[in-house]
Design an enzyme around this catalytic site. Sequence first.
Site, PDB file in Angstrom:
ATOM      1  N   HIS A  67    -112.660 -40.968 -24.065  1.00 39.83           N
ATOM      2  CA  HIS A  67    -111.241 -40.933 -23.707  1.00 39.83           C
ATOM      3  C   HIS A  67    -110.347 -41.315 -24.885  1.00 39.83           C
ATOM      4  O   HIS A  67    -109.161 -41.001 -24.894  1.00 39.83           O
ATOM      5  CB  HIS A  67    -110.958 -41.794 -22.466  1.00 39.83           C
ATOM      6  CG  HIS A  67    -110.927 -43.276 -22.685  1.00 39.83           C
ATOM      7  ND1 HIS A  67    -111.997 -44.099 -22.411  1.00 39.83           N
ATOM      8  CD2 HIS A  67    -109.939 -44.098 -23.104  1.00 39.83           C
ATOM      9  CE1 HIS A  67    -111.677 -45.355 -22.651  1.00 39.83           C
ATOM     10  NE2 HIS A  67    -110.422 -45.384 -23.083  1.00 39.83           N
TER      11      HIS A  67
ATOM     12  N   ASP B 277    -118.985 -42.735 -21.303  1.00 45.48           N
ATOM     13  CA  ASP B 277    -117.734 -42.575 -22.052  1.00 45.48           C
ATOM     14  C   ASP B 277    -117.968 -42.955 -23.515  1.00 45.48           C
ATOM     15  O   ASP B 277    -117.556 -44.013 -23.984  1.00 45.48           O
ATOM     16  CB  ASP B 277    -116.664 -43.458 -21.412  1.00 45.48           C
ATOM     17  CG  ASP B 277    -115.271 -43.176 -21.946  1.00 45.48           C
ATOM     18  OD1 ASP B 277    -115.129 -42.257 -22.769  1.00 45.48           O
ATOM     19  OD2 ASP B 277    -114.333 -43.880 -21.531  1.00 45.48           O
TER      20      ASP B 277
ATOM     21  N   SER C  90    -110.691 -50.355 -25.898  1.00 48.02           N
ATOM     22  CA  SER C  90    -111.512 -49.164 -25.680  1.00 48.02           C
ATOM     23  C   SER C  90    -112.267 -48.792 -26.952  1.00 48.02           C
ATOM     24  O   SER C  90    -111.673 -48.643 -28.015  1.00 48.02           O
ATOM     25  CB  SER C  90    -110.639 -47.986 -25.260  1.00 48.02           C
ATOM     26  OG  SER C  90    -110.112 -48.170 -23.973  1.00 48.02           O
TER      27      SER C  90
END
Length: 342
Positions: free
Chosen positions: A119, A161, A237
Amino acid sequence: MKGKFLKVSSLFVATLTTATLVSSPAANALSSKAMDNHPQQTQSSKQQTPKIKKGGNLKPLEQREHANVILPNNDRHQITDTTNGHYAPVTYIQVEAPTGTFIASGVVVGKDTLLTNKHVVDATHGDPHALKAFPSAINQDNYPNGGFTAEQITKYSGEGDLAIVKFSPNEQNKHIGEVVKPATMSNNAETQVNQNITVTGYPGDKPVATMWESKGKITYLKGEAMQYDLSTTGGNSGSPVFNEKNEVIGIHWGGVPNEFNGAVFINENVRNFLKQNIEDIHFANDDQPNNPDNPDNPNNPDNPNNPDNPNNPDEPNNPDNPNNPDNPDNGDNNNSDNPDAA
């Protein structure tokens, strides 16, 4: 916890396709849709040092759902000595998109590669050059190892991810994995619930480009899924998850408020993907004698000392073995199996 994880996982998978990074010190974030798993590549070349956008120039965007997961165990502290040890390969990331500049984290794992989230790279909208990396960043005015521009993106082929980003050399023709020592990956053979871990990266609720470490314990582990009780915010992230040996055991992606934070666990499937796509990635057991991939392991079929290797001089089927009946130099000249026997 297992049932709860299964219950919330489908919810969070949906949020990952519409949510990602922070774009300001206030931890705002971008929305972007997932892209395919094929590498995004541009022409490889030496790049000029990326321009750094500072806090005042970062455009705030809508708050990402579940970007900030502050748990009761909010043991976070700043790392100021960012250039030493396992902190050096931890990397501050900026992605320049049409709607703003966003920040995230990553970790250098090869001469020209780092790991982050799918992402995160989705925010490039297919343009790898939009992603810039600053390993060991200390603050928005101090980037001791300079910056690097991405040239290729490869997404993990599984559900996790996870993405690999490859970088061009800088103006001094140095690779990102030459200005810092790449992180060591764990083989995760001994990783289990209740072990102490840390997540290290660049959270968006702290001063821009400052490295922070959060401490906690693993609370759930199955397949590629790992959960823990430590706190993170948007900007974390892509942060590496370290074990007590300072080896990378996973890549942080986010969490569920008041529940947990989570990472892609480096299990066998993920490890195989990484080895297939990063030639020089180093796992902690790669140089161990009992590692079947170690060329020095006598059980490795490619090891000339492996008794089953036909190139082993002691292997009976080795044509160079003087004891091989097919070897013309076989001293048993009366061996009927030797076509050159006298």
